[in-house]
Design an enzyme around this catalytic site. Structure first.
Site, PDB file in Angstrom:
ATOM      1  N   HIS A   1       0.789  -1.239   0.000  1.00 20.54           N
ATOM      2  CA  HIS A   1       0.000   0.000   0.000  1.00 20.54           C
ATOM      3  C   HIS A   1       0.821   1.288   0.000  1.00 20.54           C
ATOM      4  CE1 HIS A   1      -4.102  -1.558   0.552  1.00 20.54           C
ATOM      5  NE2 HIS A   1      -3.584  -2.494   1.317  1.00 20.54           N
TER       6      HIS A   1
ATOM      7  N   GLU B   1      -7.196  -2.494  -3.482  1.00 22.44           N
ATOM      8  CA  GLU B   1      -6.647  -3.842  -3.282  1.00 22.44           C
ATOM      9  C   GLU B   1      -6.390  -4.600  -4.593  1.00 22.44           C
ATOM     10  OE1 GLU B   1      -5.385  -4.905  -0.597  1.00 22.44           O
ATOM     11  OE2 GLU B   1      -6.372  -3.817   1.019  1.00 22.44           O
TER      12      GLU B   1
ATOM     13  N   SER C   1       1.351  -7.505  -3.536  1.00 23.38           N
ATOM     14  CA  SER C   1       2.017  -8.221  -2.445  1.00 23.38           C
ATOM     15  C   SER C   1       1.910  -9.730  -2.601  1.00 23.38           C
ATOM     16  CB  SER C   1       1.458  -7.764  -1.085  1.00 23.38           C
ATOM     17  OG  SER C   1       0.089  -8.094  -0.978  1.00 23.38           O
TER      18      SER C   1
HETATM   19 CO    CO Z   1      -4.685  -4.153   1.968  1.00 24.18          CO
END
Ligand code: CO
Ligand code: PHE
Length: 267
Positions: A126, A167, A186
């Protein structure tokens, strides 16, 4: 200077000294894997942010050090939290340009799959984009919008916007489709799947469509929404959502993998 926080904000000390050598090693392995995979897959704004912050080739970053780099750029700071926090608390942090980051890191057995966010997801995923002016403003606006959605009983719908942008968002660039969503960035598996696998739908961003779209939390996404630019995302979400929530509520929800009339595929 530490961020001004107060009672009930769920902010804790990062506890930097408590990280073990193995914690830092897990971070470095995750970091190496993703930073090798992402060039050519993630948007330039993310890579610029990663460079500017130097987010952690050496190990888990210190949140204070990072905040000192981030704040002059876009006014954002990082605060440590123990994990997921109540919605209203989360939104208040965002509205005040504080990004809550989980302080613990996953065990090595969970390199590829984690059910809840840890420091690698929250920070590596993020924080780099918080160096981007438009994205930084979008996140703060989302925080204010979250508090408003709670008052309007529309949080289920607004949560979908976070899911499908912050996201799991994709962005269309002159070089081709790129990732910007933290949940993809990620994840080793999903950073390949989201761009290369023929299975998922990739559909042009449509605010009301997203507010109606359910999502899955237990597997790779069946649908990704594609923005044209962060500026365009900012502009599309600028209007008062009150009538948009009402209109979306009057229409049926859309299942995670469903394609509906009006969907514009992007490839
Ligand atoms: Co997140
Ligand atoms: N414009 C939205 C509203 O009126 C607030 C918002 C902005 C929500 C940006 C999400 C992202 O509720």
């Amino acid at each position: 200077m530490a961020a001004q926080t107060g009672p009930g904000d769920h902010v804790i000390e990062q506890g930097y000294q408590a990280y073990t050598d193995e914690d830092h090693e897990v971070w470095r392995d995750l970091y190496r894997r993703q930073s090798e995979l992402l060039p050519g897959r993630v948007c330039g704004e993310f890579l610029d942010g990663l460079d500017a912050l130097g987010v952690g080739a050496d190990g888990i970053p210190d949140f204070e050090d990072l905040s000192e780099l981030l704040e002059p750029a876009t006014g954002w700071r990082i605060v440590a939290v123990p994990g997921l926090i109540p919605d209203d608390v989360f939104f208040s942090h965002l509205a005040a340009r504080r990004f809550p980051v989980t302080n613990w890191i996953r065990a090595r057995e969970k390199m590829d799959y984690l059910q809840e966010p840890d420091v690698f997801h929250d920070l590596f995923g993020h924080v780099p984009l918080l160096t981007n002016r438009y994205f930084a403003d979008y996140m703060a606006a989302y925080g204010r919008g979250g508090l408003k959605a709670m008052r309007l009983g529309a949080l289920d719908m607004l949560a979908r916007l976070y899911w499908y942008t912050v996201e799991f968002g994709l962005i269309d660039t002159p070089e081709g489709l790129r990732i910007y969503g933290a949940g993809i960035v990620s994840s080793r598996g999903e950073s390949i799947y989201a761009l290369d696998d023929p299975a998922p739908n990739r559909i042009a961003f449509d605010l009301q469509r997203i507010l109606r779209s359910r999502y899955r939390i237990d597997d790779f996404q069946e649908t990704y929404f594609v923005i044209d630019s962060f500026d365009a995302l900012m502009q599309a979400t600028e209007p008062d959502f009150t009538p948009i929530y009402e209109a979306a509520r009057a229409l049926p929800e859309i299942a995670a993998g469903e394609v509906v009339a009006g969907d514009r595929p992007v490839s």
